[in-house]
Design a protein around this motif. Structure first.
Motif, PDB file in Angstrom:
ATOM      1  N   GLU A   1      26.846  49.976  32.758  1.00 43.34           N
ATOM      2  CA  GLU A   1      25.781  49.533  31.868  1.00 43.34           C
ATOM      3  C   GLU A   1      25.896  48.080  31.431  1.00 43.34           C
ATOM      4  O   GLU A   1      24.887  47.433  31.142  1.00 43.34           O
ATOM      5  N   ASP A   2      27.110  47.559  31.335  1.00 42.67           N
ATOM      6  CA  ASP A   2      27.284  46.200  30.811  1.00 42.67           C
ATOM      7  C   ASP A   2      27.090  45.147  31.891  1.00 42.67           C
ATOM      8  O   ASP A   2      26.955  45.461  33.077  1.00 42.67           O
ATOM      9  N   ARG A   3      27.051  43.881  31.463  1.00 42.29           N
ATOM     10  CA  ARG A   3      26.685  42.783  32.357  1.00 42.29           C
ATOM     11  C   ARG A   3      27.736  41.676  32.324  1.00 42.29           C
ATOM     12  O   ARG A   3      28.526  41.561  31.386  1.00 42.29           O
ATOM     13  N   ILE A   4      27.698  40.842  33.341  1.00 36.80           N
ATOM     14  CA  ILE A   4      28.563  39.672  33.413  1.00 36.80           C
ATOM     15  C   ILE A   4      28.036  38.590  32.476  1.00 36.80           C
ATOM     16  O   ILE A   4      26.845  38.280  32.478  1.00 36.80           O
ATOM     17  N   VAL A   5      28.925  38.017  31.675  1.00 35.64           N
ATOM     18  CA  VAL A   5      28.582  36.890  30.803  1.00 35.64           C
ATOM     19  C   VAL A   5      29.044  35.592  31.456  1.00 35.64           C
ATOM     20  O   VAL A   5      28.255  34.660  31.660  1.00 35.64           O
ATOM     21  N   THR A   6      30.324  35.504  31.752  1.00 34.19           N
ATOM     22  CA  THR A   6      30.858  34.367  32.506  1.00 34.19           C
ATOM     23  C   THR A   6      31.684  34.899  33.667  1.00 34.19           C
ATOM     24  O   THR A   6      32.261  35.990  33.586  1.00 34.19           O
ATOM     25  N   GLY A   7      31.730  34.129  34.724  1.00 31.63           N
ATOM     26  CA  GLY A   7      32.552  34.497  35.871  1.00 31.63           C
ATOM     27  C   GLY A   7      33.217  33.275  36.449  1.00 31.63           C
ATOM     28  O   GLY A   7      32.633  32.187  36.451  1.00 31.63           O
ATOM     29  N   SER A   8      34.440  33.436  36.907  1.00 29.39           N
ATOM     30  CA  SER A   8      35.160  32.335  37.542  1.00 29.39           C
ATOM     31  C   SER A   8      35.783  32.804  38.841  1.00 29.39           C
ATOM     32  O   SER A   8      36.346  33.897  38.918  1.00 29.39           O
ATOM     33  N   VAL A   9      35.659  31.959  39.865  1.00 25.79           N
ATOM     34  CA  VAL A   9      36.342  32.144  41.141  1.00 25.79           C
ATOM     35  C   VAL A   9      37.239  30.929  41.321  1.00 25.79           C
ATOM     36  O   VAL A   9      36.780  29.784  41.196  1.00 25.79           O
ATOM     37  N   VAL A  10      38.507  31.178  41.593  1.00 29.23           N
ATOM     38  CA  VAL A  10      39.493  30.101  41.684  1.00 29.23           C
ATOM     39  C   VAL A  10      40.206  30.179  43.031  1.00 29.23           C
ATOM     40  O   VAL A  10      40.788  31.215  43.358  1.00 29.23           O
ATOM     41  N   ARG A  11      40.119  29.118  43.805  1.00 23.30           N
ATOM     42  CA  ARG A  11      40.950  29.029  45.013  1.00 23.30           C
ATOM     43  C   ARG A  11      42.260  28.394  44.587  1.00 23.30           C
ATOM     44  O   ARG A  11      42.301  27.264  44.140  1.00 23.30           O
ATOM     45  N   TRP A  12      43.346  29.151  44.759  1.00 23.79           N
ATOM     46  CA  TRP A  12      44.623  28.802  44.125  1.00 23.79           C
ATOM     47  C   TRP A  12      45.749  28.918  45.139  1.00 23.79           C
ATOM     48  O   TRP A  12      45.819  29.872  45.908  1.00 23.79           O
ATOM     49  N   GLY A  13      46.658  27.958  45.147  1.00 27.52           N
ATOM     50  CA  GLY A  13      47.874  28.069  45.939  1.00 27.52           C
ATOM     51  C   GLY A  13      47.704  27.677  47.385  1.00 27.52           C
ATOM     52  O   GLY A  13      46.665  27.179  47.820  1.00 27.52           O
ATOM     53  N   GLY A  14      48.767  27.918  48.164  1.00 25.08           N
ATOM     54  CA  GLY A  14      48.760  27.514  49.557  1.00 25.08           C
ATOM     55  C   GLY A  14      48.830  26.003  49.673  1.00 25.08           C
ATOM     56  O   GLY A  14      49.223  25.293  48.743  1.00 25.08           O
ATOM     57  N   PRO A  15      48.397  25.449  50.805  1.00 26.41           N
ATOM     58  CA  PRO A  15      48.486  24.000  51.012  1.00 26.41           C
ATOM     59  C   PRO A  15      47.312  23.226  50.408  1.00 26.41           C
ATOM     60  O   PRO A  15      47.249  22.005  50.549  1.00 26.41           O
ATOM     61  N   LEU A  16      46.381  23.924  49.760  1.00 31.57           N
ATOM     62  CA  LEU A  16      45.155  23.277  49.276  1.00 31.57           C
ATOM     63  C   LEU A  16      45.203  23.064  47.768  1.00 31.57           C
ATOM     64  O   LEU A  16      45.874  23.794  47.042  1.00 31.57           O
ATOM     65  N   LEU A  17      44.470  22.073  47.305  1.00 28.42           N
ATOM     66  CA  LEU A  17      44.345  21.847  45.868  1.00 28.42           C
ATOM     67  C   LEU A  17      43.540  22.975  45.233  1.00 28.42           C
ATOM     68  O   LEU A  17      42.636  23.545  45.854  1.00 28.42           O
ATOM     69  N   THR A  18      43.863  23.281  43.978  1.00 30.35           N
ATOM     70  CA  THR A  18      43.129  24.315  43.265  1.00 30.35           C
ATOM     71  C   THR A  18      41.678  23.891  43.048  1.00 30.35           C
ATOM     72  O   THR A  18      41.404  22.756  42.658  1.00 30.35           O
ATOM     73  N   GLN A  19      40.767  24.807  43.315  1.00 23.73           N
ATOM     74  CA  GLN A  19      39.353  24.584  43.032  1.00 23.73           C
ATOM     75  C   GLN A  19      38.848  25.690  42.126  1.00 23.73           C
ATOM     76  O   GLN A  19      39.183  26.858  42.320  1.00 23.73           O
ATOM     77  N   VAL A  20      38.027  25.313  41.145  1.00 24.03           N
ATOM     78  CA  VAL A  20      37.516  26.266  40.167  1.00 24.03           C
ATOM     79  C   VAL A  20      35.994  26.252  40.194  1.00 24.03           C
ATOM     80  O   VAL A  20      35.366  25.186  40.172  1.00 24.03           O
ATOM     81  N   TYR A  21      35.419  27.429  40.244  1.00 25.05           N
ATOM     82  CA  TYR A  21      33.967  27.605  40.200  1.00 25.05           C
ATOM     83  C   TYR A  21      33.670  28.556  39.039  1.00 25.05           C
ATOM     84  O   TYR A  21      34.211  29.664  38.994  1.00 25.05           O
TER      85      TYR A  21
END
Length: 241
Positions: free
Chosen positions: A25-45
């Motif tokens: 019944e409830d809904r998303i208010v905020t959402g974050s997807v984070v590409r983290w770790g490995g050889p790449l720089l962290t990216q946040v969406y």
């Protein structure tokens, strides 16, 4: 040929703050997807949704500090937000990167119900692989006393919570950090094929659920009959969008 452990590859953190605790019944208010770790720089969406006109419960606001008025004022149309989150997660899943979700059935089921609500294609069309720090920790160190919240796991594994919990970006990063620490503390898990590890977690989670229901029945004479599975809770029979 040596296989690179998943702990040396990018992880994809996912976390939602929501209007309440009902995945149906409830809904998303905020959402974050984070590409983290490995050889790449962290990216946040990060996204903020207008919740499709829904309201945030007082209990939820007390946790994440977002009011209905603030969410509606800053939020984008919920259908667009859900579609963009699924598209990005699908892209990362197609790259072979696991999606890290603390207590995966809550967030992933919430997202699936939002997809059905707004006629957005399912994330499961991309066949994602999921890592759930809660399930892995509970199975690997099952007799440890104390809480198993994200904050507690961060303390136990030495992961810094940047800015405090109950912020979707902070929690998504922290979940990745805990999963990475688990993979390094338990090398057998860190070297496991992520597809196999996904299936192992499903078995562990179902086993823990059965143990919990047995404990309830023994102590209380009744048990929670709410549908459950990992990493996705089945939709109630006859449920619409």
């Amino acid at each position: 040929m040596s296989i690179v452990p998943w702990t040396r590859k990018p992880l994809v953190g996912l976390d939602f703050e929501t209007t309440g605790l009902s995945v149906d019944e409830d809904r998303i208010v905020t959402g974050s997807v984070v590409r983290w770790g490995g050889p790449l720089l962290t990216q946040v969406y990060t996204w903020r949704s207008d919740m499709g006109g829904a309201e945030i419960s007082a209990d939820a606001t007390a946790i994440h500090k977002i009011t209905t008025e603030a969410a509606r004022a800053a939020g984008r149309p919920a259908a667009e937000v859900v579609a963009e989150i699924v598209a990005l997660l699908s892209e990362f899943a197609s790259a072979g990167w696991p999606i890290v979700v603390m207590n995966a059935p809550f967030d992933l089921t919430m997202l699936e119900r939002e997809c059905a609500r707004y006629d957005v294609r399912s994330l499961w069309d991309a066949t994602p692989v999921v890592l759930d720090p809660w399930v892995m920790d509970r199975h690997l160190d099952r007799y440890r006393k104390g809480k198993r919240t994200l904050v507690a796991l961060c303390h136990h594994y030495g992961v810094k919570l940047e800015g405090g919990a109950h912020n979707s970006e902070v929690d998504a990063k922290a979940a990745c950090g805990v999963a990475w620490k688990i993979g390094n503390r338990y090398p057998r898990i860190g070297r496991e094929d992520i597809g196999e590890l996904h299936e192992m977690q499903a078995q562990w989670a179902r086993g823990m659920r059965q143990e919990y229901l047995a404990w309830q029945m023994e102590r209380l004479g009744t048990c929670d009959e709410t549908p459950y599975d990992w990493p996705l809770i089945p939709a109630p029979q006859g449920a619409g969008t």
